[in-house]
Design an enzyme around this catalytic site. Structure first.
Site, short mmCIF file in Angstrom:
data_model
loop_
_atom_site.label_atom_id
_atom_site.label_comp_id
_atom_site.label_asym_id
_atom_site.label_seq_id
_atom_site.Cartn_x
_atom_site.Cartn_y
_atom_site.Cartn_z
N HIS A 1 -4.71 2.00 9.33
CA HIS A 1 -5.64 2.97 9.92
C HIS A 1 -6.79 3.31 8.95
O HIS A 1 -7.71 4.02 9.31
CB HIS A 1 -4.91 4.25 10.42
CG HIS A 1 -4.56 5.24 9.35
ND1 HIS A 1 -4.28 6.56 9.65
CD2 HIS A 1 -4.43 5.12 8.00
CE1 HIS A 1 -4.01 7.21 8.53
NE2 HIS A 1 -4.10 6.37 7.52
N ARG B 1 2.78 1.67 5.83
CA ARG B 1 2.69 3.01 6.44
C ARG B 1 1.28 3.56 6.25
O ARG B 1 0.80 3.65 5.12
CB ARG B 1 3.72 3.94 5.77
CG ARG B 1 3.75 5.35 6.34
CD ARG B 1 4.75 6.16 5.54
NE ARG B 1 4.95 7.49 6.04
CZ ARG B 1 4.37 8.58 5.54
NH1 ARG B 1 3.50 8.48 4.55
NH2 ARG B 1 4.65 9.76 6.01
N PHE C 1 -4.08 -5.96 -1.61
CA PHE C 1 -3.69 -6.62 -0.36
C PHE C 1 -4.79 -7.47 0.27
O PHE C 1 -4.57 -8.06 1.33
CB PHE C 1 -3.03 -5.66 0.63
CG PHE C 1 -3.72 -4.35 0.91
CD1 PHE C 1 -5.07 -4.26 1.19
CD2 PHE C 1 -2.94 -3.18 0.95
CE1 PHE C 1 -5.66 -3.05 1.49
CE2 PHE C 1 -3.54 -1.95 1.24
CZ PHE C 1 -4.91 -1.89 1.52
N GLY D 1 0.85 -1.20 0.00
CA GLY D 1 0.00 0.00 0.00
C GLY D 1 0.88 1.24 0.00
O GLY D 1 0.58 2.24 0.65
N GLY D 2 1.97 1.16 -0.77
CA GLY D 2 3.01 2.21 -0.73
C GLY D 2 2.73 3.39 -1.64
O GLY D 2 3.62 4.22 -1.86
C1 LIG Z 1 -3.27 6.11 3.47
S1 LIG Z 1 -2.56 5.58 1.98
C2 LIG Z 1 -0.89 5.30 2.48
C3 LIG Z 1 0.07 5.37 1.34
C4 LIG Z 1 1.53 5.16 1.71
N1 LIG Z 1 1.76 3.95 2.46
C5 LIG Z 1 2.05 6.37 2.46
O1 LIG Z 1 2.12 6.33 3.69
O2 LIG Z 1 2.36 7.38 1.80
C6 LIG Z 1 -3.22 3.97 1.76
C7 LIG Z 1 -2.79 3.29 0.47
O3 LIG Z 1 -3.42 2.01 0.39
C8 LIG Z 1 -3.70 1.75 -0.97
N2 LIG Z 1 -4.73 0.72 -1.08
C9 LIG Z 1 -6.05 0.81 -0.81
N3 LIG Z 1 -6.68 -0.34 -1.05
C10 LIG Z 1 -5.73 -1.21 -1.48
C11 LIG Z 1 -5.75 -2.56 -1.85
N4 LIG Z 1 -6.88 -3.27 -1.84
N5 LIG Z 1 -4.58 -3.14 -2.22
C12 LIG Z 1 -3.43 -2.43 -2.23
N6 LIG Z 1 -3.34 -1.13 -1.89
C13 LIG Z 1 -4.48 -0.53 -1.50
C14 LIG Z 1 -4.15 3.10 -1.49
O4 LIG Z 1 -4.08 3.16 -2.89
C15 LIG Z 1 -3.19 4.04 -0.78
O5 LIG Z 1 -2.05 4.29 -1.56
#
Ligand SMILES: C[S@@+](CC[C@H](N)C(=O)[O-])C[C@H]1O[C@@H](n2cnc3c(N)ncnc32)[C@H](O)[C@@H]1O
Length: 378
Positions: free
Chosen positions: A286, A282, A267, A221-222
């Site tokens: 939440h 990261r 994920f 989820g980066g």
């Molecule tokens: C709050 S952001 C955090 C992004 C990054 N980790 C940071 O701290 O800058 C949550 C991330 O989760 C990703 N996300 C949401 N659903 C997802 C999924 N089913 N599989 C993978 N990534 C996902 C979003 O696209 C987003 O980039």
């Protein structure tokens, strides 16, 4: 972070996180102690106008224009640059100067100050657009949502934000349809926050035995890879692969970065990279309630090898005395995603339910409680 010419950077008071935030809170408390009831009402009245007016200022490039100028500018010059009606612009400038977002340097004359510099930064501007376009409509829907749910936390992802945009979809699939709004969110994610998570992980030692074909760091989820890129910049010679995983709409727009691989991955499906030295999340968990967080964690746990560790980079809140920003972010998560910021106790409970255990919580920002929660398989 700043995109401004060095010569234009004004001096900020540099103090550590704890002293800075304590002093800010003390000064705000002192100002509020002098408020009459009318003053309190006026503070809230103005609070409702600030973000829309700053958004309007960003829309006409006001903050960037003032920062780019070597000298203060007259209202006429700014009007000429922005094509705004001078009489209306004068009222807007007067407001922004009175609220200290710009400085009135003379009659009909304005210049940049530290807040102007912040607002001219593309990451802050993007965050502001996120607040205006996405958060505020959801906040407006919150009281009705709370009334309808009788102040409960419904299971799943039902939340006030869904009501504000009239959808049953979840947040990230919904914004996949709106790349511009998704980009505001990505800008928000790029703003550096208090503390430096690198400081509590000794990569140089811990990565020493990682072979070059093994995954060193999987950033689940980066987003578009902000943290992985920073990791590679800080430790350019670390062996092993650095992989950023996110939904296709994020990784497909990530600018390429040397030594960083991008992988589309959901994920909620099995983790395809097995036995990495570090998995890193990261501010991912939440975004999710307990049930969904357990699914994400179990998918990660199933891929972890004997020496793998999961590094969760999030707030780990104390049971008492939580800073106002952490409480704000917690309710933001409730509003936008029916999710939450977790206390240390809640982290222990959640991870145990995914057959994982916390081996250490390394706090790197003591007031905001930003921490690396080091997790291993049970
Ligand atoms: C709050 S952001 C955090 C992004 C990054 N980790 C940071 O701290 O800058 C949550 C991330 O989760 C990703 N996300 C949401 N659903 C997802 C999924 N089913 N599989 C993978 N990534 C996902 C979003 O696209 C987003 O980039």
């Amino acid at each position: 972070m700043s995109a401004l010419p060095e010569s234009k950077n004004m001096d900020r008071v540099r103090v550590d996180e704890a002293s800075r935030l304590k002093l800010q809170d003390s000064l705000r408390s002192a100002a509020e102690a002098m408020e009459t009831p009318n003053d309190t009402m006026l503070r809230l009245f103005n609070g409702a106008l600030e973000v829309p007016m700053i958004k309007a200022g960003c829309d006409i490039g006001l903050f960037k224009t003032l920062v780019a100028s070597q000298t203060p500018m007259t209202t006429a010059e700014i009007a000429n640059n922005t094509k705004a009606d001078p009489a209306l612009l004068a009222r807007i400038l007067r407001y922004l100067a009175a609220t200290r977002f710009i400085t009135e340097t003379g009659k009909d004359q304005f210049g940049a100050n530290l807040s102007t510099q912040s607002l001219a930064d593309p990451a802050i501007e993007g965050s502001l657009y996120y607040i205006f376009t996405i958060s505020i409509p959801a906040y407006l829907a919150l009281p009705e949502f709370l009334r309808q749910t009788s102040f409960q936390t419904p299971p799943g992802t039902k939340c006030a934000w869904q009501q504000s945009v009239k959808t049953d979809m979840d947040f990230f699939p919904y914004y996949k349809q709106y790349p511009e709004q998704l980009s505001y969110f990505q800008k928000l994610m790029s703003v550096p926050r208090d503390g430096e998570w690198f400081d509590v992980v000794s990569f140089a030692e811990e990565a020493a035995n990682v072979s070059s074909d093994r995954a060193l760091f999987v950033d689940i989820g980066g987003s578009i890879g902000h943290q992985s890129k920073r990791l590679r910049l800080k430790y350019p010679t670390l062996p092993g692969r650095v992989i950023v995983q996110d939904l296709p709409e994020s990784v497909n727009v990530a600018p390429p970065a040397p030594g960083v691989e991008f992988m589309a991955y959901d994920f909620f499906t099995p983790q395809p990279v097995h036995g990495a030295r570090f998995y890193y999340m990261r501010t991912v968990l939440h975004d999710w309630d307990e049930e969904n967080s357990i699914k994400i964690l179990k998918n990660t746990a199933a891929a972890m090898g004997a020496d793998s560790q999961l590094l969760i980079d999030e707030m780990a809140l104390p049971n008492k005395g939580v800073h106002w920003w952490s409480t704000c972010l917690d309710l933001h998560m409730y509003t936008m995603l029916n999710a939450l910021e977790r206390t240390v106790d809640q982290w222990h409970e959640l991870l145990a339910k995914a057959d994982l255990k916390i081996v250490e919580i390394r706090t790197y920002a003591s007031v905001m409680n930003n921490a690396i929660i080091v997790v291993e398989r049970k």
